[in-house]
Design an enzyme around this catalytic site. Structure first.
Site, PDB file in Angstrom:
ATOM      1  N   ALA A 251       0.837  -1.208   0.000  1.00  0.00           N
ATOM      2  CA  ALA A 251       0.000   0.000   0.000  1.00  0.00           C
ATOM      3  C   ALA A 251       0.870   1.256   0.000  1.00  0.00           C
ATOM      4  O   ALA A 251       1.969   1.250   0.573  1.00  0.00           O
ATOM      5  CB  ALA A 251      -0.922  -0.001   1.210  1.00  0.00           C
ATOM      6  N   PRO A 252       0.419   2.329  -0.672  1.00  0.00           N
ATOM      7  CA  PRO A 252      -0.896   2.510  -1.285  1.00  0.00           C
ATOM      8  C   PRO A 252      -1.073   1.920  -2.676  1.00  0.00           C
ATOM      9  O   PRO A 252      -2.175   1.849  -3.176  1.00  0.00           O
ATOM     10  CB  PRO A 252      -1.050   4.025  -1.334  1.00  0.00           C
ATOM     11  CG  PRO A 252       0.351   4.526  -1.464  1.00  0.00           C
ATOM     12  CD  PRO A 252       1.197   3.585  -0.659  1.00  0.00           C
ATOM     13  N   GLY A 253       0.026   1.508  -3.350  1.00  0.00           N
ATOM     14  CA  GLY A 253      -0.134   0.806  -4.605  1.00  0.00           C
ATOM     15  C   GLY A 253       0.552   1.400  -5.817  1.00  0.00           C
ATOM     16  O   GLY A 253       0.505   0.820  -6.899  1.00  0.00           O
ATOM     17  N   ASN A 254       1.204   2.531  -5.675  1.00  0.00           N
ATOM     18  CA  ASN A 254       1.902   3.128  -6.820  1.00  0.00           C
ATOM     19  C   ASN A 254       2.964   2.184  -7.377  1.00  0.00           C
ATOM     20  O   ASN A 254       3.029   1.945  -8.587  1.00  0.00           O
ATOM     21  CB  ASN A 254       2.553   4.447  -6.422  1.00  0.00           C
ATOM     22  CG  ASN A 254       1.556   5.582  -6.311  1.00  0.00           C
ATOM     23  OD1 ASN A 254       0.458   5.499  -6.847  1.00  0.00           O
ATOM     24  ND2 ASN A 254       1.927   6.631  -5.612  1.00  0.00           N
ATOM     25  N   LYS A 255       3.813   1.653  -6.495  1.00  0.00           N
ATOM     26  CA  LYS A 255       4.880   0.764  -6.949  1.00  0.00           C
ATOM     27  C   LYS A 255       4.305  -0.554  -7.463  1.00  0.00           C
ATOM     28  O   LYS A 255       4.829  -1.146  -8.408  1.00  0.00           O
ATOM     29  CB  LYS A 255       5.871   0.516  -5.815  1.00  0.00           C
ATOM     30  CG  LYS A 255       6.553   1.762  -5.269  1.00  0.00           C
ATOM     31  CD  LYS A 255       7.525   1.406  -4.166  1.00  0.00           C
ATOM     32  CE  LYS A 255       8.006   2.635  -3.434  1.00  0.00           C
ATOM     33  NZ  LYS A 255       6.940   3.241  -2.601  1.00  0.00           N
TER      34      LYS A 255
ATOM     35  N   GLU B  64      -0.150  -6.639   2.239  1.00  0.00           N
ATOM     36  CA  GLU B  64      -0.419  -5.468   3.065  1.00  0.00           C
ATOM     37  C   GLU B  64      -1.127  -5.932   4.330  1.00  0.00           C
ATOM     38  O   GLU B  64      -2.233  -6.491   4.276  1.00  0.00           O
ATOM     39  CB  GLU B  64      -1.279  -4.449   2.326  1.00  0.00           C
ATOM     40  CG  GLU B  64      -1.657  -3.243   3.165  1.00  0.00           C
ATOM     41  CD  GLU B  64      -0.462  -2.582   3.843  1.00  0.00           C
ATOM     42  OE1 GLU B  64      -0.504  -2.414   5.093  1.00  0.00           O
ATOM     43  OE2 GLU B  64       0.518  -2.248   3.152  1.00  0.00           O
TER      44      GLU B  64
ATOM     45  N   ASP C 275       9.539  -2.447   0.435  1.00  0.00           N
ATOM     46  CA  ASP C 275       9.558  -1.030   0.805  1.00  0.00           C
ATOM     47  C   ASP C 275       8.874  -0.907   2.167  1.00  0.00           C
ATOM     48  O   ASP C 275       7.747  -0.435   2.267  1.00  0.00           O
ATOM     49  CB  ASP C 275       8.826  -0.190  -0.247  1.00  0.00           C
ATOM     50  CG  ASP C 275       8.960   1.298   0.023  1.00  0.00           C
ATOM     51  OD1 ASP C 275      10.062   1.819  -0.166  1.00  0.00           O
ATOM     52  OD2 ASP C 275       7.963   1.922   0.423  1.00  0.00           O
TER      53      ASP C 275
ATOM     54  N   CYS D 253      11.886   5.709   2.088  1.00  0.00           N
ATOM     55  CA  CYS D 253      11.855   7.151   1.823  1.00  0.00           C
ATOM     56  C   CYS D 253      12.494   7.867   3.011  1.00  0.00           C
ATOM     57  O   CYS D 253      11.968   8.831   3.548  1.00  0.00           O
ATOM     58  CB  CYS D 253      10.432   7.647   1.560  1.00  0.00           C
ATOM     59  SG  CYS D 253       9.269   7.276   2.869  1.00  0.00           S
TER      60      CYS D 253
END
Length: 501
Positions: A231-235, A253, A298, A369
């Protein structure tokens, strides 16, 4: 007054921040981290004060010059500018108690306010929000064209193509590192999210550095890939797009609410090959995912590389920004050190699971990040020096496979003294860093791990039914008792499985 004295250390003419611009914030964060023990005030407040002072520096310098404050008071420029900042700009004013430095500012309060008003009128600034949204704001909004769907940049945006970076307002710049990724000025965000293409999932707002992990993992069509913390799902959707939406992406998740956000993102992006697992990744075992060849991790981190894009802050379906779970807001020296230690232990555990539990995996990518080495290079070092991981043949990926033309690599000094077949330079080259703002987006770190495919297939063939590795027999030892014991154990297990069936 400690807050202002601490801040003044970084904006002194003797430091690199004396003539700083808004693009130096990442260097400022790094500088503050290096001197945490010597600070007498909250480093988070020091950073906030300096960041705002630097942003309004042009205005404050004009005010100081016109008011001639430094000519009348025995006060340094570095102290004066941070105190004047809070006096004129901060809603709370100067937070220090009564004292000679504060008095030096208040003796000129009428003159300072008058000159501040004149400076704003001269520059045509009705309020400070307008100044933030001016050409000084160099933050960028990144757009990924979702190639799962028949997507392209809508003509309605009417941007002029440019090679200038960062792109000026009204222009768009194609990224040289990530295919189908474009940069525009952050002030265009509202315009972007109002387009039909965005609402249909054809355009995805995703920071450039956030695209690095999927590009480095480089899955091919037909592979089975795991996104360990999805989550959130971009990658996740980026993985599916790179694979041409052919194959399998298993997205783990643990949090139920975040899993729902992930499901919505996947549906909107048309990523039909993604299967969401609402559970802990560390519970996944090889028997469930025998065909997994690549894993992307991540995990939750401090989020220290994330900054608020000034002048615009929105949340749309949970996918606008890189979401990170945070375990507290105390940023004092000891508390931060403890927090980073706990996070690094958690991050190492997740990565070790990815590197040791999937026999056919040949590539694993780790990202955060965060700007802290404790969560980045130090985790990589722990993993590469772990005997179990080293025995399985894992090494740092070579630069040629880790966005080779990207300029900022890992910190090689964190790999000095390691017992490794690779040099500190080679390991550092297998990592990429992105500094917040100066590199066109959020702060980020990515490291790639790989091992020889033939080696992993050979090892997979040597696993017994318990998933344990068999290394053969010592010629100097009578192997018959060992063979008999192994056969009895295997036959016993098979009988048990037949009964349960």
């Amino acid at each position: 007054m400690n807050l202002y004295l601490d801040a003044a250390k970084f904006i002194s003419p003797k430091t690199s921040f004396a003539k700083s611009s808004a693009t130096n914030f990442s260097d400022l964060q790094s500088a503050i981290q290096k001197v945490l023990p010597s600070l007498k005030s909250d480093p988070k407040r020091v950073y906030a004060l300096l960041k705002s002072t630097i942003r309004y520096k042009e205005l404050l310098d004009d005010v100081l010059n016109q008011a001639e404050l430094l000519q009348y008071e025995k006060i340094s420029y570095s102290i004066a500018i941070v105190l004047v900042h809070d006096f004129l700009i901060s809603k709370t004013g100067i937070t220090a108690g009564k004292g000679p430095l504060k008095d030096a500012i208040l003796r000129h309060k009428t003159r300072l306010k008058g000159e501040f008003t004149k400076v704003k009128i001269k520059r045509g600034i009705r309020d400070l929000g307008e100044f933030n949204a001016s050409s000084n704001d160099r933050t960028i909004r990144w757009i990924r064209v979702n190639k799962i769907l028949p997507s392209s940049l809508p003509a309605s945006l009417q941007f002029t193509k440019t090679s200038e970076f960062p792109p000026p307002r009204g222009t768009i710049c194609a990224d040289p590192f990530i295919p189908h990724l474009y940069a525009v000025a952050n002030s265009h965000t509202r315009q972007l999210i109002s387009t039909t293409a965005y609402q249909r999932g054809e355009l995805i707002l995703q920071d450039r550095a956030s695209c690095f992990p999927a590009i480095i993992l480089s899955p091919t069509s037909g592979e089975t890939v795991i996104d360990a913390c999805a989550a959130p799902g971009n990658k996740t959707t980026h993985l599916a797009a790179i694979m041409g939406n052919i194959g399998k992406v298993i997205a783990f998740e643990l949090n139920p609410d975040r899993a729902k956000v992930l499901q919505r993102m996947i549906k909107r992006a048309g990523a039909s090959i993604v299967r969401v697992e609402n559970r802990d990744f560390t519970g996944a075992v090889p028997a469930e995912w025998e065909e997994v060849t690549k894993v992307m991790c991540d995990p939750s981190c401090s989020g220290s590389g994330i900054f608020r894009k000034e002048g615009f802050s929105i949340t749309v379906s949970g996918d606008e920004t890189e979401e990170q779970e945070k375990d507290g807001e105390d940023t004092s020296g000891d508390a931060l050190a403890k927090r980073l230690l706990n996070l690094s232990i958690f991050q190492t555990q997740i990565m070790k699971h990815a590197l040791t539990k999937f026999p056919k995996a040949t590539r694993v990518v780790y990202s955060t990040c965060s700007i802290h080495a404790e969560e980045n290079e130090d985790v990589v070092r722990k993993l590469l020096t772990d005997p179990e991981i080293a025995k399985l043949g894992w090494q740092a990926m070579g630069r040629e496979s880790v966005i080779p033309t990207w300029h900022r690599r890992g910190w090689r000094e964190r790999f000095q003294g390691m017992e490794s077949p690779q040099t500190p330079e080679e390991i550092a080259e297998g990592c990429v860093r992105a500094e917040p703002i100066v590199d066109g987006g959020i702060g980020f770190f990515v490291a790639g791990f790989e091992r020889d495919c033939a080696y992993t297939h050979k090892r997979a063939a040597c696993l017994d039914d318990d998933g344990e590795e068999w290394n053969g027999f010592d010629d100097a030892v009578d192997s018959r008792p060992v063979i008999e014991t192994a056969l009895k154990r295997r036959n016993k297990k098979r009988k048990k499985n037949k009964k349960s069936a």
